[in-house]
Motif scaffolding. Structure first.
Motif, PDB file in Angstrom:
ATOM      1  N   VAL A   1      17.362  -7.688  -0.579  1.00  0.00           N
ATOM      2  CA  VAL A   1      16.511  -8.037   0.564  1.00  0.00           C
ATOM      3  C   VAL A   1      15.131  -7.407   0.404  1.00  0.00           C
ATOM      4  CG1 VAL A   1      16.220  -7.853   3.061  1.00  0.00           C
ATOM      5  CG2 VAL A   1      18.501  -8.243   2.101  1.00  0.00           C
ATOM      6  N   TYR A   2      14.105  -8.237   0.525  1.00  0.00           N
ATOM      7  CA  TYR A   2      12.714  -7.771   0.481  1.00  0.00           C
ATOM      8  C   TYR A   2      12.074  -8.085   1.831  1.00  0.00           C
ATOM      9  CZ  TYR A   2      13.453  -7.454  -4.544  1.00  0.00           C
ATOM     10  OH  TYR A   2      13.945  -7.114  -5.788  1.00  0.00           O
ATOM     11  N   ASN A   3      11.446  -7.072   2.412  1.00  0.00           N
ATOM     12  CA  ASN A   3      10.937  -7.208   3.778  1.00  0.00           C
ATOM     13  C   ASN A   3       9.449  -6.867   3.854  1.00  0.00           C
ATOM     14  OD1 ASN A   3      11.886  -7.249   6.885  1.00  0.00           O
ATOM     15  ND2 ASN A   3      10.345  -5.643   6.619  1.00  0.00           N
ATOM     16  N   LEU A   4       8.681  -7.765   4.482  1.00  0.00           N
ATOM     17  CA  LEU A   4       7.264  -7.527   4.760  1.00  0.00           C
ATOM     18  C   LEU A   4       7.038  -7.731   6.252  1.00  0.00           C
ATOM     19  CD1 LEU A   4       5.617  -9.601   1.865  1.00  0.00           C
ATOM     20  CD2 LEU A   4       5.770  -7.114   1.984  1.00  0.00           C
ATOM     21  N   GLY A   5       6.563  -6.695   6.934  1.00  0.00           N
ATOM     22  CA  GLY A   5       6.340  -6.806   8.370  1.00  0.00           C
ATOM     23  C   GLY A   5       5.043  -6.153   8.793  1.00  0.00           C
ATOM     24  N   LYS A   6       4.438  -6.684   9.843  1.00  0.00           N
ATOM     25  CA  LYS A   6       3.191  -6.130  10.360  1.00  0.00           C
ATOM     26  C   LYS A   6       3.156  -6.260  11.871  1.00  0.00           C
ATOM     27  CE  LYS A   6      -0.964  -4.365   9.933  1.00  0.00           C
ATOM     28  NZ  LYS A   6      -1.143  -2.972   9.475  1.00  0.00           N
ATOM     29  N   ASN A   7       3.023  -5.149  12.548  1.00  0.00           N
ATOM     30  CA  ASN A   7       2.945  -5.162  14.005  1.00  0.00           C
ATOM     31  C   ASN A   7       1.695  -5.911  14.468  1.00  0.00           C
ATOM     32  OD1 ASN A   7       3.639  -4.602  16.631  1.00  0.00           O
ATOM     33  ND2 ASN A   7       2.985  -2.473  16.594  1.00  0.00           N
ATOM     34  N   GLY A   8       1.855  -6.786  15.462  1.00  0.00           N
ATOM     35  CA  GLY A   8       0.727  -7.539  15.996  1.00  0.00           C
ATOM     36  C   GLY A   8       0.378  -8.798  15.228  1.00  0.00           C
ATOM     37  N   LEU A   9       1.184  -9.146  14.221  1.00  0.00           N
ATOM     38  CA  LEU A   9       0.892 -10.294  13.362  1.00  0.00           C
ATOM     39  C   LEU A   9       0.998 -11.611  14.122  1.00  0.00           C
ATOM     40  CD1 LEU A   9       0.485 -10.692  10.131  1.00  0.00           C
ATOM     41  CD2 LEU A   9       2.807 -11.615  10.258  1.00  0.00           C
ATOM     42  N   LYS A  10       0.036 -12.502  13.852  1.00  0.00           N
ATOM     43  CA  LYS A  10       0.094 -13.879  14.354  1.00  0.00           C
ATOM     44  C   LYS A  10       0.320 -14.830  13.180  1.00  0.00           C
ATOM     45  CE  LYS A  10      -3.856 -14.279  16.423  1.00  0.00           C
ATOM     46  NZ  LYS A  10      -4.879 -14.985  17.224  1.00  0.00           N
ATOM     47  N   ALA A  11       0.591 -16.084  13.483  1.00  0.00           N
ATOM     48  CA  ALA A  11       0.896 -17.064  12.446  1.00  0.00           C
ATOM     49  C   ALA A  11      -0.225 -17.204  11.425  1.00  0.00           C
ATOM     50  CB  ALA A  11       1.214 -18.416  13.081  1.00  0.00           C
ATOM     51  N   ASP A  12      -1.475 -17.069  11.868  1.00  0.00           N
ATOM     52  CA  ASP A  12      -2.598 -17.264  10.947  1.00  0.00           C
ATOM     53  C   ASP A  12      -2.777 -16.109   9.964  1.00  0.00           C
ATOM     54  OD1 ASP A  12      -3.593 -15.332  12.644  1.00  0.00           O
ATOM     55  OD2 ASP A  12      -5.335 -16.490  13.311  1.00  0.00           O
ATOM     56  N   ARG A  13      -1.956 -15.049  10.094  1.00  0.00           N
ATOM     57  CA  ARG A  13      -2.046 -13.912   9.156  1.00  0.00           C
ATOM     58  C   ARG A  13      -0.831 -13.820   8.229  1.00  0.00           C
ATOM     59  NH1 ARG A  13      -7.187 -11.880   9.400  1.00  0.00           N
ATOM     60  NH2 ARG A  13      -6.749  -9.672   9.644  1.00  0.00           N
ATOM     61  N   LEU A  14       0.089 -14.758   8.346  1.00  0.00           N
ATOM     62  CA  LEU A  14       1.280 -14.730   7.501  1.00  0.00           C
ATOM     63  C   LEU A  14       0.928 -14.833   6.022  1.00  0.00           C
ATOM     64  CD1 LEU A  14       3.776 -16.948   9.529  1.00  0.00           C
ATOM     65  CD2 LEU A  14       4.229 -14.607   8.742  1.00  0.00           C
ATOM     66  N   LYS A  15       0.034 -15.743   5.678  1.00  0.00           N
ATOM     67  CA  LYS A  15      -0.334 -15.932   4.276  1.00  0.00           C
ATOM     68  C   LYS A  15      -0.949 -14.661   3.700  1.00  0.00           C
ATOM     69  CE  LYS A  15      -2.494 -19.820   5.272  1.00  0.00           C
ATOM     70  NZ  LYS A  15      -3.307 -21.063   5.172  1.00  0.00           N
ATOM     71  N   ARG A  16      -1.794 -14.002   4.475  1.00  0.00           N
ATOM     72  CA  ARG A  16      -2.425 -12.767   3.996  1.00  0.00           C
ATOM     73  C   ARG A  16      -1.388 -11.679   3.768  1.00  0.00           C
ATOM     74  NH1 ARG A  16      -7.812 -10.322   6.716  1.00  0.00           N
ATOM     75  NH2 ARG A  16      -8.535 -12.304   5.832  1.00  0.00           N
ATOM     76  N   LEU A  17      -0.421 -11.573   4.656  1.00  0.00           N
ATOM     77  CA  LEU A  17       0.632 -10.564   4.500  1.00  0.00           C
ATOM     78  C   LEU A  17       1.439 -10.826   3.229  1.00  0.00           C
ATOM     79  CD1 LEU A  17       2.235  -8.139   5.617  1.00  0.00           C
ATOM     80  CD2 LEU A  17       3.598  -9.763   6.947  1.00  0.00           C
ATOM     81  N   LEU A  18       1.756 -12.087   2.977  1.00  0.00           N
ATOM     82  CA  LEU A  18       2.523 -12.438   1.781  1.00  0.00           C
ATOM     83  C   LEU A  18       1.735 -12.123   0.510  1.00  0.00           C
ATOM     84  CD1 LEU A  18       5.101 -13.794   0.656  1.00  0.00           C
ATOM     85  CD2 LEU A  18       3.842 -15.954   0.690  1.00  0.00           C
ATOM     86  N   VAL A  19       0.479 -12.491   0.479  1.00  0.00           N
ATOM     87  CA  VAL A  19      -0.356 -12.240  -0.699  1.00  0.00           C
ATOM     88  C   VAL A  19      -0.519 -10.740  -0.932  1.00  0.00           C
ATOM     89  CG1 VAL A  19      -2.688 -12.485  -1.637  1.00  0.00           C
ATOM     90  CG2 VAL A  19      -1.571 -14.433  -0.540  1.00  0.00           C
ATOM     91  N   HIS A  20      -0.666  -9.983   0.151  1.00  0.00           N
ATOM     92  CA  HIS A  20      -0.836  -8.533   0.039  1.00  0.00           C
ATOM     93  C   HIS A  20       0.395  -7.874  -0.599  1.00  0.00           C
ATOM     94  CE1 HIS A  20      -2.294  -4.534   1.027  1.00  0.00           C
ATOM     95  NE2 HIS A  20      -1.129  -4.261   1.572  1.00  0.00           N
ATOM     96  N   GLY A  21       1.583  -8.394  -0.292  1.00  0.00           N
ATOM     97  CA  GLY A  21       2.804  -7.790  -0.818  1.00  0.00           C
ATOM     98  C   GLY A  21       3.348  -8.475  -2.057  1.00  0.00           C
ATOM     99  N   LYS A  22       2.608  -9.441  -2.572  1.00  0.00           N
ATOM    100  CA  LYS A  22       3.117 -10.285  -3.658  1.00  0.00           C
ATOM    101  C   LYS A  22       3.516  -9.491  -4.895  1.00  0.00           C
ATOM    102  CE  LYS A  22       2.017 -14.482  -6.263  1.00  0.00           C
ATOM    103  NZ  LYS A  22       1.011 -15.537  -6.515  1.00  0.00           N
ATOM    104  N   GLN A  23       2.735  -8.471  -5.247  1.00  0.00           N
ATOM    105  CA  GLN A  23       3.003  -7.714  -6.459  1.00  0.00           C
ATOM    106  C   GLN A  23       4.317  -6.937  -6.389  1.00  0.00           C
ATOM    107  OE1 GLN A  23       0.516  -7.306  -4.402  1.00  0.00           O
ATOM    108  NE2 GLN A  23       0.205  -5.151  -3.851  1.00  0.00           N
ATOM    109  N   GLU A  24       4.846  -6.740  -5.180  1.00  0.00           N
ATOM    110  CA  GLU A  24       6.096  -6.003  -4.999  1.00  0.00           C
ATOM    111  C   GLU A  24       7.309  -6.937  -4.928  1.00  0.00           C
ATOM    112  OE1 GLU A  24       6.016  -2.811  -5.054  1.00  0.00           O
ATOM    113  OE2 GLU A  24       3.868  -2.439  -4.749  1.00  0.00           O
ATOM    114  N   LEU A  25       7.086  -8.233  -5.009  1.00  0.00           N
ATOM    115  CA  LEU A  25       8.154  -9.198  -4.797  1.00  0.00           C
ATOM    116  C   LEU A  25       8.631  -9.829  -6.100  1.00  0.00           C
ATOM    117  CD1 LEU A  25       6.707 -11.066  -1.668  1.00  0.00           C
ATOM    118  CD2 LEU A  25       8.336  -9.166  -1.687  1.00  0.00           C
TER     119      LEU A  25
END
Length: 239
Positions: free
Chosen positions: A88-112
């Motif tokens: 299981v790989y988990n990426l979470g961000k408090n206060g996140l809205k739908a328009d920031r999902l792509k940024r969160l994924l790209v930010h954590g991409k190197q760990e996935l």
């Protein structure tokens, strides 16, 4: 969706004159409620080699806000329930809205890893609190789902229902009313995407949550709440 556009228009018409009151309540609430820390902004819970991979990504519920420790978060409890069948790989961000999902994924991409069997997308509560236009919410989700499929060849995308923002005990009734109204519109948008994408699986929730579902802040899930959420989604992962 034409109906949602009409509902959103009337929502704005009603909200405008009482917005100062809602702003006052919101400011007072932020001062009253202590900010709970996240416990799972990033987790890599790995099992043996060649195990199927599961991605969890989203807002404060993915970040583990409300849990007492890492071992009680949504991702960790899912990993425990799945035993050795999944990493299981988990990426979470408090206060996140739908328009920031792509940024969160790209930010954590190197760990996935390079691919995932399934993904769980936890989103919508903050879009309710911010009154995101339903059409924008739908567009951002659709683009994000396509990104997931292109990048990770994901076979199944599980979307649990938007948290019961209209039930949180810490909020006054007038705020819960408008949050419930907006939540209905966003859920409609998710349901419309199901007709276009056969990889999407939507998980509805119970209409009423007991008090023990919520953490001390009266907004986020407690350890018990995360346990119930994890038990619900595991059934869909294994199908």
């Amino acid at each position: 969706m034409i109906l949602n556009r009409i509902l959103y228009f009337f929502e704005l018409v009603i909200l405008i004159p009482i917005f100062p009151l809602l702003y006052f309540y919101g400011k007072k609430l932020r001062q009253k409620i202590g900010k709970l820390p996240p416990h799972s902004e990033f987790l890599a819970l790995k099992n043996k080699q060649n195990t199927a991979n599961l991605l969890i990504i989203g807002e404060s519920t993915a970040a583990g806000v409300g849990a007492s420790r890492k071992e009680k978060t949504y991702a960790y409890q899912i990993h425990q329930l799945l035993q050795e069948d999944f990493s299981v790989y988990n990426l979470g961000k408090n206060g996140l809205k739908a328009d920031r999902l792509k940024r969160l994924l790209v930010h954590g991409k190197q760990e996935l890893p390079s691919g995932f069997h399934s993904a769980i997308v936890l989103i919508g509560a903050n879009d309710c609190f911010k009154f995101t236009p339903p059409s924008k919410f739908r567009r951002e989700l659709k683009d994000f789902f396509h990104l997931l499929e292109r990048t990770y060849k994901i076979g199944k995308i599980i979307v649990p229902s938007i948290p019961p923002v209209n039930q949180v005990p810490a909020l006054p009734g007038i705020i819960r009313f408008f949050l419930g109204w907006h939540r209905i519109m966003l859920v409609r948008e998710i349901n419309s995407l199901l007709k276009e994408n056969k990889k999407l699986v939507y998980l509805p929730i119970n209409p009423k949550f007991p008090k023990e579902f919520f953490a001390a802040d009266g907004i986020h899930p407690s350890d018990h709440g995360y346990q119930k959420m994890a038990e619900k989604v595991v059934e869909s992962i294994k199908l």
